[in-house]
Enzyme design. Structure first.
Site, PDB file in Angstrom:
ATOM      1  N   THR A  32       4.691  16.790  -8.309  1.00 29.95           N
ATOM      2  CA  THR A  32       3.169  17.223  -7.843  1.00 29.95           C
ATOM      3  C   THR A  32       3.029  18.704  -7.704  1.00 29.95           C
ATOM      4  O   THR A  32       1.889  19.091  -8.619  1.00 29.95           O
ATOM      5  CB  THR A  32       2.769  16.349  -6.650  1.00 29.95           C
ATOM      6  N   GLU A  82       0.830  -1.111   0.090  1.00 32.01           N
ATOM      7  CA  GLU A  82       0.033   0.115   0.169  1.00 32.01           C
ATOM      8  C   GLU A  82       0.750   1.261   0.066  1.00 32.01           C
ATOM      9  O   GLU A  82       0.513   2.169  -0.627  1.00 32.01           O
ATOM     10  CB  GLU A  82      -0.916  -0.055   1.012  1.00 32.01           C
ATOM     11  N   CYS A 121     -26.128   1.680 -12.945  1.00 31.14           N
ATOM     12  CA  CYS A 121     -25.217   3.034 -12.720  1.00 31.14           C
ATOM     13  C   CYS A 121     -25.948   4.305 -13.065  1.00 31.14           C
ATOM     14  O   CYS A 121     -26.678   4.672 -13.991  1.00 31.14           O
ATOM     15  CB  CYS A 121     -24.171   3.137 -13.457  1.00 31.14           C
ATOM     16  N   ASP A 173      -9.986   5.650  -1.902  1.00 30.77           N
ATOM     17  CA  ASP A 173      -8.853   6.563  -2.599  1.00 30.77           C
ATOM     18  C   ASP A 173      -9.531   7.065  -3.832  1.00 30.77           C
ATOM     19  O   ASP A 173     -10.855   7.062  -3.924  1.00 30.77           O
ATOM     20  CB  ASP A 173      -7.834   5.525  -2.973  1.00 30.77           C
ATOM     21  N   TYR A 193      -7.086   6.270   4.272  1.00 35.33           N
ATOM     22  CA  TYR A 193      -7.163   5.087   3.062  1.00 35.33           C
ATOM     23  C   TYR A 193      -6.079   4.016   3.506  1.00 35.33           C
ATOM     24  O   TYR A 193      -6.881   2.792   3.304  1.00 35.33           O
ATOM     25  CB  TYR A 193      -6.872   5.490   1.829  1.00 35.33           C
ATOM     26  N   LEU A 232      11.308   5.807  -7.575  1.00 37.31           N
ATOM     27  CA  LEU A 232       9.882   5.414  -7.342  1.00 37.31           C
ATOM     28  C   LEU A 232       9.280   6.927  -6.906  1.00 37.31           C
ATOM     29  O   LEU A 232       8.405   7.164  -7.169  1.00 37.31           O
ATOM     30  CB  LEU A 232       9.676   4.511  -6.099  1.00 37.31           C
TER      31      LEU A 232
END
Length: 343
Positions: free
Chosen positions: A289, A33, A204, A134, A116, A76
């Site tokens: 980011t 995770e 949906c 998430d 999460y 990473l």
């Protein structure tokens, strides 16, 4: 059939054969995770396998040197995840006798574990019926239930968490959360979702209301900071300067060339009384980011005496190319060495 039964049937037939799904070991689930935060499964799987092989238990990870952990993580990105991973492993071993917390509340106390991740571990490893919300869950729930709550708003997380608690399968909470993640990653994708093969397309609401492409709503825009980085490749033969980043900034505890953040490298060198003849070797943009880095690599060839003098002035250490392999590097540094020195 209900929403949760339909996606569980779909999951049982279509789930990807991922290595962390072969057991309910909380350490391995936690490891997966953390690696998969901000990382695609295709890329994260190789890192998971390397970590699980190098550190098969939480005690093995706790005993490792941080430099070794960061080196294994190299490439990473989001290196705070690796630092938190190592810190938490030591905490579990030293403070919790090596025993992983077994519920959402206690998992939330671990560094680097948010709602999460805590819900994912608690549901998959310990069958606690709490939803893991998430980006995939936001998207799937917003579309299926035709929810127009802005997912960047303060109330969104609580709203979707409460919704998730109502629909989660109490008998298979871990599988349910993984099914939601899998659906969001492979079927209910952000652009051009595969509604034609979706197992819940008949019920949906977004399909019925023709709002699939509008959902989920996210209005908050990320502010991007512009920065100018100048790396100095100061070399004497096969030796050069390298410096550990100790500031609470990008790439913390990784190693790079002496770095100046400035609009004018010439002015910076003049202010520090550094007489270096620089040649521009490489320039690139590196996108994070919340930051956009304009990076320039400058080359300066000096003799060994001057290299020692500059190492002291720039608070750096002298290493050889052969020693480089043990140092964790930021991605731009890794690419530079690969291209210029074939390392």
């Amino acid at each position: 059939m209900t929403f949760n039964s339909l996606i569980l049937i779909w999951f049982d037939k279509n789930k990807r054969n991922l290595p962390w799904r072969q057991h309910k070991d909380p350490y391995k689930i936690w490891l997966s995770e953390i690696i998969l935060q901000q990382t695609r499964v295709a890329q994260g799987t190789a890192y998971y396998l390397r970590f699980a092989d190098t550190f098969p238990t939480v005690r093995d990870l706790a005993k490792a040197d941080e430099t070794e952990v960061l080196k294994l993580w190299q490439g990473l990105g989001y290196y705070s995840r690796a630092r938190n991973l190592h810190f938490t492993a030591k905490h579990i071993v030293n403070e919790l006798n090596g025993i992983f917390p077994e519920n959402f509340k206690d998992l939330m106390k671990l560094k680097g574990v948010g709602e999460y991740t805590a819900a994912a571990i608690a549901s998959i490893a310990f069958d606690e019926a709490l939803p893991a919300i998430d980006g995939n869950a936001f998207r799937l729930y917003a579309r299926y239930f035709n929810i127009h709550v802005d997912i960047s708003s303060p109330q969104a997380k609580k709203y979707f968490f409460e919704l998730g608690k109502q629909v989660i399968d109490p008998n298979r909470p871990g599988d349910f959360n993984q099914a939601v993640m899998e659906m969001g990653a492979t079927i209910c994708v952000p652009v051009n979702p595969k509604c034609g093969i979706c197992p819940v397309n008949n019920s949906c609401e977004a399909i019925a209301q023709k709002t699939v492409e509008l959902l989920p709503i996210k209005s908050k825009k990320v502010k991007v900071k512009q920065r100018n980085f100048h790396f100095l490749d100061i070399t004497a033969g096969e030796k050069f300067l390298i410096k550990k980043r100790i500031e609470n900034d990008v790439w913390k505890n990784l190693y790079n060339f002496p770095l100046f953040e400035t609009d004018s490298i010439d002015q910076q060198l003049e202010e520090l009384n550094l007489n270096l003849s620089l040649i521009k070797e490489h320039e690139e943009k590196h996108i994070l980011t919340h930051q956009r880095l304009q990076i320039v690599f400058w080359k300066a060839n000096v003799d060994e005496a001057e290299l020692k003098n500059l190492a002291e002035k720039l608070d750096s250490e002298i290493i050889s190319q052969k020693e480089l392999e043990k140092y964790p590097l930021p991605r731009p540094m890794e690419k530079y060495f690969s291209k210029k020195y074939k390392v």
